[in-house]
Design an enzyme around this catalytic site. Structure first.
Site, PDB file in Angstrom:
ATOM      1  N   LYS A  81       0.803  -1.627   0.135  1.00 22.48           N
ATOM      2  CA  LYS A  81       0.524   0.129  -0.038  1.00 22.48           C
ATOM      3  C   LYS A  81       0.926   1.472  -0.170  1.00 22.48           C
ATOM      4  CE  LYS A  81      -3.992   1.803   2.553  1.00 22.48           C
ATOM      5  NZ  LYS A  81      -5.056   1.229   3.976  1.00 22.48           N
ATOM      6  N   SER A 129      -9.542   0.986   3.276  1.00 26.57           N
ATOM      7  CA  SER A 129      -8.737   1.843   2.276  1.00 26.57           C
ATOM      8  C   SER A 129      -7.659   0.751   1.533  1.00 26.57           C
ATOM      9  CB  SER A 129      -8.161   3.552   3.542  1.00 26.57           C
ATOM     10  OG  SER A 129      -7.062   2.663   4.227  1.00 26.57           O
ATOM     11  N   SER A 162      -9.627  -1.455   6.923  1.00 29.33           N
ATOM     12  CA  SER A 162      -9.325  -1.268   5.704  1.00 29.33           C
ATOM     13  C   SER A 162      -8.977  -2.085   5.639  1.00 29.33           C
ATOM     14  CB  SER A 162      -8.199  -0.089   6.118  1.00 29.33           C
ATOM     15  OG  SER A 162      -8.819   1.070   6.517  1.00 29.33           O
TER      16      SER A 162
END
Length: 503
Positions: free
Chosen positions: A103, A209, A233
């Site tokens: 990420k 996310s 997330s």
């Protein structure tokens, strides 16, 4: 249930051995970490070949918008180094030569790290996050940085500056049958390799996310990926994209180099296609880190899973409060079926109560906003990051910089956090939220003190909504629907860092 026309199409496609992309989480690669490691050891596959396959998948699935940065050149260089080690019979670990992604809120030396925000659009860190470095030290091959909600604030991966991440299952055969009608007949007559990927209408969200990491893993652009989990997330996008998503116990994985959202809740997360893969990665990354005072001090235990785990006499708790309003029948059915399977295998399944679950979302929003306001204060356009040319005074430049570089979600949380911290509001909101957080922790302690070994819960109320459905909801409603089952664990798991404050 499909109609007769759809069944004929399915039979025709099966007869021609045509598999539409997205029909399985690892369609084109077909490997778990264990399987890939075995193939690399046996020489039936080389690290360069595996890396090239993943990079080809990343390019083929560009429409998903899963990546912010693809590091093809350095990835191939790392793969060649792994190949040389295999030829010498000296692989570094089971992860040697295995492609992964991370990420874009993990710092990576020499590779831009943006948090999907204009504030850090050109930021290139001088160091690498501890968990990423531990993977690289074991020979894993970094193929890129993945898309996300800006500064990890969101539950759909739709609010980053690089655009939304689309769920690969939007392009599965089932959804095409449902959404395109007669067009499916044409698709069934053409092998997918002979036609370019195209957007077939409204798509489903990937979850947030960490949606980019989930989407990249699901299509085989990497064999595993790192996300982060503050209130769900990692678990949320893993559920929406058909993967195993692990939020480890707080402190088990070091957070050094993970750009903070909420210091008291952030946890590195893992996306894989199987539970044994998650155990491998947990063992590779866990352990003390001198750069992170919140990391565990003791050496981590072994995380290897048994081939046939014995669940006999395991006590499984089913929180009655998780039968929440809006729970989809299909989700309830899967939850019930899983509980039945555990019971059939010898586990004891019992109802438990977590009475303060009802307040978890409100409590989470207050605490999250407060810590966001604190963490985002460093982004002022002076030391690093975006700097506005507007304003003659320092205060004007601060305001212009933050307005230009932060989206409405980030600005909203900053404003809310500062409001909650005002002297007149601190006791009413922040202190009260901390007290409720203690009650949430005590709920978990009370259940586990009765002998319950684990709790079985859904991850989300529903399957992945379409982008139109998701965008039609206001932000608070989104969080209530997508995070209600996941936020309590984060608030309870980090309690040791804050409990003295609210005694």
């Amino acid at each position: 249930m499909t109609n007769s026309g759809e069944r004929q199409i399915l039979r025709k496609m099966a007869a021609r051995r045509v598999v539409l992309d997205g029909i399985s989480p690892h369609t084109k690669i077909g490997f778990t970490i264990n399987q890939a490691a075995a193939a690399l050891r046996e020489g039936t596959l080389t690290p360069v070949e595996l890396c090239e396959r993943c990079l080809a998948q990343a390019q083929r699935w560009e429409l998903l918008n899963a990546f912010v940065t693809v590091t093809a050149d350095s990835a191939l260089q790392q793969a060649r180094a792994a190949e040389r080690r295999f030829k010498l019979g000296r692989p570094l670990s089971k992860l040697d030569g295995i492609p992964f992604a991370t990420k874009d809120n993990y710092c990576t030396a020499g590779i831009r790290t943006t948090c999907a925000s204009n504030m850090l659009r050109g930021f290139v860190p001088p160091y690498t996050a501890t968990v990423v470095q531990r993977l690289l030290d074991r020979g894993a091959v970094l193929v890129g940085k993945t898309n996300m909600d800006e500064f990890a604030m969101g539950s759909g991966s739709t609010d980053g500056v690089f655009g939304p991440v689309k769920n690969p299952w939007s392009y599965s055969l089932q959804r095409r049958l449902a959404s395109r009608g007669n067009v499916v007949e044409k698709l069934a007559n053409d092998a997918p390799e002979s036609r370019p990927m195209e957007d077939l209408g409204d798509w489903c969200i990937s979850g947030g996310s960490s949606g980019g990491s989930a989407a990249a893993t699901a299509v085989g652009a990497c064999l595993f990926a790192l996300g982060s989990d503050t209130g769900g997330s990692t678990r949320n996008p893993a559920a929406h994209c058909g993967l195993v998503g692990l939020k480890p116990t707080a402190g088990l994985l070091p957070r050094h180099g993970l750009i903070p959202l909420v210091n008291s809740m952030d946890v590195p997360g893992i996306f894989v296609s199987s539970a044994p893969d998650a155990a491998i990665l947990l063992g590779a990354m866990a352990g003390h880190d001198d750069k992170d005072s919140t990391a565990v001090q003791d050496p981590p235990p072994s995380f290897e899973l048994l081939e046939e785990p014995n669940v006999h006499d395991l006590i499984v708790g089913i929180p009655q409060e998780y039968h929440a309003p809006g729970l989809q029948p299909d989700v309830l059915k899967a939850w019930t079926r899983t509980a039945d399977l555990l019971e059939m295998a010898g586990a004891r399944v019992m109802s438990v109560s977590l009475p303060h679950t009802l307040y978890s979302i409100v409590c989470y929003h207050v605490l999250c906003a407060v810590e966001v306001a604190s963490n985002m204060a460093c982004y002022d356009g002076i030391e690093y990051g975006h700097r506005s040319n507007v304003g003659s005074f320092t205060e004007e430049q601060y305001a212009a910089t933050r307005h230009e570089a932060f989206n409405h979600v980030v600005r909203g949380r900053i404003l809310a956090g500062n409001y909650f911290l005002l002297r007149k509001n601190r006791a009413r909101f922040y202190k009260k939220a901390q007290q409720v957080r203690r009650l949430i922790l005590e709920d978990f302690r009370r259940v586990f003190d009765t002998g319950v070994d684990l709790m079985l819960t859904p991850t989300t109320l529903s399957d992945a909504p379409t982008s139109k459905e998701f965008s039609a909801e206001d932000y608070c409603l989104r969080s209530a629907q997508h995070d209600v089952f996941t936020t309590p664990a984060n608030m309870a798991g980090e309690a040791r860092w804050w409990h003295d404050e609210v005694k």
